[in-house]
Design an enzyme around this catalytic site. Structure first.
Site, short mmCIF file in Angstrom:
data_model
loop_
_atom_site.label_atom_id
_atom_site.label_comp_id
_atom_site.label_asym_id
_atom_site.label_seq_id
_atom_site.Cartn_x
_atom_site.Cartn_y
_atom_site.Cartn_z
N ALA A 1 0.82 -1.35 -0.14
CA ALA A 1 -0.13 -0.11 -0.02
C ALA A 1 0.99 1.14 0.19
O ALA A 1 0.55 2.26 -0.71
CB ALA A 1 -0.88 -0.01 1.37
N ARG B 1 -10.84 -19.35 6.20
CA ARG B 1 -9.68 -19.54 7.14
C ARG B 1 -10.21 -19.82 8.54
O ARG B 1 -9.75 -20.57 9.23
CB ARG B 1 -8.76 -18.48 7.04
CG ARG B 1 -8.35 -18.42 5.62
CD ARG B 1 -7.26 -17.11 5.49
NE ARG B 1 -6.40 -17.26 4.43
CZ ARG B 1 -5.49 -16.30 3.91
NH1 ARG B 1 -5.49 -15.18 4.56
NH2 ARG B 1 -4.80 -16.46 2.93
N GLU C 1 -3.26 -3.16 5.41
CA GLU C 1 -3.54 -3.80 6.51
C GLU C 1 -4.03 -2.68 7.82
O GLU C 1 -4.57 -2.83 8.52
CB GLU C 1 -2.63 -4.77 6.84
CG GLU C 1 -3.13 -5.95 7.91
CD GLU C 1 -2.24 -6.83 8.28
OE1 GLU C 1 -1.15 -7.15 7.65
OE2 GLU C 1 -2.39 -7.70 9.15
#
Lengths: 258, 649, 254
Positions: B55, B341, B436
């Site tokens: 990012a 997950r 994130e």
């Protein structure tokens, strides 16, 4: 399954700063499991140093998965230690035996000055990439990805070179302190791809010229490739040499550069 | 729905600013109406980008290409080292190159559903839209994605999706994408568009008159604390998974940048939404410093199983089929080994808790490739996963071609993060969070191969538009410089803070406290949480934190390299975050995605959401006391999708 | 915390902005280490050609004095009468001297570069993995071979150190006799053998290295590159070493 190593002698290079005089400091690790990684062994040593009120040994490390390229270390005369195709962080103590002496030195090269203890400054690598290790493609202007077919063998060969993690083991291992494997890998990664053709020769020339300001020359020992945790082949050096030579001989006007 | 609206705390700061109109038109509407900065004026603006992962690097490079003055910061020696590099499996994009029915809206649906309906529809739809541009951009930059023989791009499938939309570069997709962004950033550094401050860590954010005015950094080589002023600040500083001590994050990943921003007024959203990745190598011993992830892509061809009998002593290959429990295939027949997950992780935990674990410490489950090797041949398996197998062998000392891998879940990703609006702006105007670091688009659970997608989407295709919208009104207005008293005050505070760590002169290293904190968080705020455990954690963490403040030992000085001191600062912030995480987990009285409260589960043991009361983002406001933050809510409304129970059966 | 006295580190920017001035293209190429290696490779090829043909020519020794002397005369009369006697030979000699000078200059400047590239050596023992005796002794073998060449010229071209013939005089045209008389001295024969073994060592790495330096790299023939280098070195060494051996054993005599 795991077993415990006893009585390891660790000789680790301590140096306060770039210009300070350094020396080996000897420590004994009484016991450690062979499941521990090499850097975990150093963690244990550092915990002990802190407990004794001493400064911890400074060393570069981050991902501990063998991909970020931050860890370094010359271990018993080999860059990244005795296991082939393995970074220091992925080296485990099962590569050693009880009563072994382990000598740890920083990478040594003029272009990699020591920062402190085992930490070195590898920014010369970044300077090389900044000079041409890219494909100019400003954000937003890219055509559809499938408009540029890349034959699978070409993509694979490019990927083989692109796997370089920029750790500097090649320079550290090279008797001449040369960076040809690093630079060759980046040149091969980009110059093999169709997308990289427009700047192919400009890139080769600029990167090699920048490399020359910092590093030694290649005498084809092959130590770099042997030390490379990603097992990058010496072929990339040949490709770099070829493209650099071509860059000098090509008609500059045809390549629309001067 | 009326019920939801009644509960919402009115907080003007939590305006998501999602444009009105049909979902598919929102981003276009935004772009059409966003304020622009004339090319000649862009150079008058300075933008600080902290972090050079996917990012950060992509944002810094793109903003510099546009003409802004960019100052980029990384605590690494080089911009190429960020932990984005460790992502293995791939990156999703709704290209539908396989013609298997993929589309932007399907990627959107999968992401919302995968996130257990705790993400913002508008943001997620935009993410799905720009996903296709990312692939184009990265291919143009020379990312050597896997190809078919005809030269076209190859795809693989990933957990939580029924189409093949994942682009990959062997098992090193994150590395290749990061190198692409790094190279683009390097080009801008070379050309002078970006100034890079390496080995430089953010230690505080400066807010003046309610607006982000810049940052204060500590040079990790000299210990110098300095101020940097800018018109806008982007934090792309990653997640906080290292709060658990053992995680798949890199050793230096930390929450400091986000946390310091939080303390200056940025709300922290959904901190309890952490992702436990099902396929990591189990802990082997007490010295373990981190866990290593094995790409989820392995679940494409590997079958997960445990012995049916908890007292099983035979080696894996001697256990006959009838004594094996392929539990994912049994419990989730339609997704099987590719179940999402959180679901896969919990299933593994339950079996291990029941004593059916494998390996010397009985702390793993098998991921078995023998069927794939028989079906495809060893060469194909090697081609697909060769480097992962080698990595496994290096770490575990076992050859996965011969014996099944042992895997166990580990903390891997944090969905929570700084609260941001549609423009990725935090509650501090002028302060943006990307990748994130923001609470982002993944809701309560992130799908595999979506982190790379989001990081690059934020950096390449969202921030450049939203930042100009934020900067345009500032044209020709003066902003505070680093000589402003507030900068000096914050600088002094930071210097004092680091000196204070040294001055404690206690007996325990920062690592000791980190490890102890991690144990508490893992035990009580890990894969399964309950009220008692969380309350226990909330009382234990402050006690440990007090001990930290009294008994910390940092050797060496504040000048020059001191990794122990760096660590102390990071652990300090992890303590404060840890308290907030547990509090967030305690107050979210439902199970959603990665947040599984044992009190809230179905009869079959699946997560039970409470859409009536918790269909919102919990955004926490710092009050000066880590254990006493104020909770605000941003209601989530689903206009396009029906709130439904996730089912992967 | 005390204010640090260290200078503030500046950020990195505009590292590629400076434009460089370009020299004429061959000099430009020679200006970098990669270019110098290219020059070493090209001059190496010329020198390889020389050692190979020198060895082949000397095999005439086994056919007797007349053959060898005639061969020496032939070299002087290359392209004669089109070109004056010895003119072509001198062109070749000058070319060889030029190539040797280039080879030496490149080797010397690369060595200096490499020294600068690692100003502080490793303080512990290195454990080399791939570097061979040949690759690591290139400088030593090169220096010995160069010394040998100088001595060899003094011995058999100028006769300065070859004055112990039957009549005590060196007769240039008597190539065969000069060679045999010289190699009949055992220290000379030994030096000759040692120098040629080192030449072989030098070639076994150098010839392979040429391929790399010139970028002649292809999966189709990569496997042959080392074999070729070793084969070439072996042929030259066997040929050259056979002369002193033959003289010492009396197989070839005046």
């Amino acid at each position: 399954m795991s077993h415990v190593l006893k009585n390891l002698t660790v000789k680790v290079w301590r140096q306060d700063g770039p210009t300070a005089k350094g020396n080996f400091e000897t420590h004994v690790i009484d016991s450690i499991t062979d499941e521990a990684s090499f850097l975990e062994m150093l963690d244990v040593l550092n915990e002990r140093l802190i407990a004794d009120g001493k400064e911890a040994v400074v060393f570069d490390h981050d991902c501990r998965e063998g991909i970020c390229g931050t860890c370094s270390l010359m271990i018993n005369g080999q860059a990244h230690g005795p296991q082939r195709a393995t970074t220091t962080c992925q080296l485990h103590m099962r590569s050693f035996k009880s009563n072994d002496t382990i000598v740890i030195e920083p990478w040594r090269a003029g272009a990699f000055p020591i920062v402190k203890d085992l930490m070195v400054d590898r920014s010369a690598f970044d300077r090389i990439v900044e000079s041409g290790g890219y494909i100019t493609s400003p954000t937003g202007g890219a055509p559809d990805a499938n408009l540029i077919p890349v034959p699978k063998p070409v993509a694979d060969a490019s990927m083989d070179s692109a796997a370089c993690i920029g750790c500097g083991a090649c320079v550290a291992a090279c008797p001449n302190g040369a960076a040809n494997l690093f630079v060759g890998a980046k040149i091969a990664h980009l110059n093999l791809l169709p997308q990289g053709q427009a700047e192919r020769f400009k890139r080769a020339e600029a990167m090699v010229d920048t490399m020359d300001e910092h590093f030694g020359s290649c005498t084809n020992h092959g130590e770099c490739s042997a030390a490379c945790p990603k097992e990058i082949s010496l072929d990339v050096i040949a490709l770099m040499n070829k493209d650099y030579r071509s860059a000098k001989f090509k008609n500059r006007k045809e390549l629309s550069r001067n | 729905m009326t019920m939801l609206e009644d509960r919402s705390t009115t907080n003007a700061k939590l305006n998501s600013k999602v444009p009105a109109g049909a979902l598919a038109d929102k981003w276009d509407t935004f772009k059409a109406n966003a304020k622009l900065v004339n090319p000649n004026n862009k150079r008058k603006f300075k933008v600080i980008v902290v972090g050079t992962g996917l990012a950060g690097a992509s944002a810094a490079a793109t903003l510099a290409e546009l003409g802004y003055q960019v100052d980029a910061f990384t605590f690494h020696d080089s911009a190429r080292r960020a932990h984005s590099i460790a992502a293995q499996g791939g990156i999703n994009a709704a290209k539908n190159y396989q013609g298997d029915g993929d589309s932007v809206s399907r990627l959107f649906t999968d992401t919302i559903k995968g996130g257990d309906f705790r993400s913002r529809e508008g943001n997620v739809y935009r993410l799905a839209q720009v996903s296709v541009n990312i692939i184009d951009q990265m291919v143009a930059q020379g990312v050597p994605f896997a190809r078919e023989y005809g030269g076209l791009l190859d795809n693989r499938s990933f957990g939580g999706a029924q189409v093949s939309r994942t682009f990959y570069a062997r098992g090193q997709t994150g590395q290749q994408l990061l190198l692409g962004a790094y190279q683009q950033l390097s080009r801008q550094i070379g050309l002078g568009g970006v100034r890079l401050f390496n080995r430089c860590e953010l230690v505080d954010v400066v807010v003046i008159d309610g607006r982000a005015a810049g940052i204060v950094t500590r040079d990790l080589l000299t210990g110098q604390v300095t101020s940097h002023a800018a018109h806008a600040v982007v934090l792309a500083t990653g997640g906080y998974g290292n709060v658990y001590f053992l995680s798949t994050n890199a050793m230096n990943c930390n929450v400091t940048a986000a946390w310091r921003a939080h303390r200056r007024g940025a709300y922290f959203a959904n901190p309890c939404f952490t992702q436990i990745h099902p396929t990591c190598i189990p802990q082997a011993d007490e010295t373990q410093s981190k866990l290593t992830l094995m790409s989820e892509s392995l679940r494409n061809d590997g079958r997960v199983w445990v012995p049916k009998n908890a007292d099983e002593t035979r080696p894996a290959h001697q256990i006959p089929e009838e004594d094996r429990d392929y539990y994912l295939e049994r419990l989730y027949p339609s997704y099987g080994n590719l179940a999402p997950r959180d679901i896969s992780s919990r299933a593994a935990k339950r079996l291990v808790d029941r004593g059916q674990g494998v390996g010397p410490l009985k702390n793993g489950v098998y991921l078995d490739f023998s069927a794939a090797i028989n079906r495809l041949g060893r060469n194909v398996v090697e081609e697909r996963y060769g480097n992962l197998f080698e990595m496994y062998e290096r770490i575990a000392g076992e050859n996965p071609y011969q014996v099944p891998m042992r895997i166990y879940p580990a903390t891997h990703y944090t969905m929570g993060g700084l609260w941001v609006d549609y423009e990725l702006q935090t509650t501090i105007p002028g302060l943006y969070a990307a990748g994130e670091a923001n609470f982002s688009d993944h809701g309560a659970n992130r799908l595999g191969a979506s982190a790379l997608m989001q990081g690059l989407a934020d950096g390449y295709f969202v921030l450049p538009y939203t930042i100009s919208n934020g900067l345009a009104p500032l044209l020709n207005k003066s902003v505070p410089g680093t000589d402003h008293p507030e900068f000096k005050r914050v600088e002094a505070e930071a210097r004092d803070r680091y000196q204070a760590y040294i001055n404690v002169k206690g007996t325990r290293s920062p690592d000791y406290f980190h490890r102890e904190l991690g144990k508490i968080i893992w035990d009580y705020c890990g894969m399964e949480r309950d009220r008692n455990g969380l309350e226990k954690a909330i009382s234990e963490i402050p006690a440990l934190y007090d001990e930290f403040k009294k008994d910390l030992r940092v050797t060496g000085t504040g000048e020059g390299v001191n990794q122990t001191l760096e660590k102390a600062g990071r652990v300090d912030d992890f303590f404060q975050l840890g308290m907030l995480m547990c509090k967030d987990a305690l107050t979210r009285e439902e199970s959603a995605g990665g947040h599984f409260r044992v009190e809230y589960q179905t009869a079959e043991g699946e997560a039970q959401r409470d859409d009536e009361n918790y269909c919102h983002v919990a955004a926490w406001e710092w009050t000066g006391d880590a254990n006493n933050a104020t909770r605000h809510e941003e209601q989530l409304s689903f206009e396009t999708l029906q709130l439904a129970t996730r089912s992967y059966k | 915390m005390a204010t640090s006295t260290a200078p503030v580190r500046e950020p990195v920017t505009a590292t590629a902005a400076a434009s460089r001035t370009r020299k004429p293209f061959l000099l430009d190429l020679y200006g970098t280490a990669v270019g110098k290696k290219y020059a070493m490779a090209v001059s190496g090829i010329a020198l390889m050609g020389f050692v190979l043909f020198h060895m082949i020519g000397n095999l005439k020794m086994y056919f007797g004095a007349a053959d060898l002397n005639e061969y020496a005369e032939f070299l002087k009369k290359l392209l004669y009468p089109l070109a004056p006697k010895e003119s072509v030979l001198w062109i070749l000699r000058l070319g060889l001297i030029g190539m040797l000078a280039l080879h030496l200059h490149a080797a010397w400047s690369l060595t200096m570069l490499n020294r600068r590239a690692r100003p502080v050596r490793y303080q512990s023992a290195r454990d080399y993995q791939e570097a061979s005796l040949a690759s690591r002794s290139m400088r030593l073998s090169g220096i010995v071979v160069f010394t040998f060449i100088v001595w060899h010229l003094l011995d058999l071209t100028f006769g300065v150190v070859n004055t112990i013939g039957a009549d005590g005089d060196f007769v240039r045209a008597e190539v065969y006799a000069n060679v045999v008389r010289s190699l009949d001295r055992w220290p000379v024969a030994l030096f000759y053998v040692v120098a040629n073994l080192l030449l072989g060592l030098h070639l076994s790495h150098g010839v392979w290295s040429i391929f790399q330096s010139l970028g002649w790299n292809n999966p189709r023939f990569n496997a042959w590159r080392i074999a070729f280098a070793r084969g070439f070195a072996a042929i030259v060494v066997i040929g050259n070493v056979s002369f002193p051996v033959a003289v010492t054993l009396g197989i070839v005599s005046v």
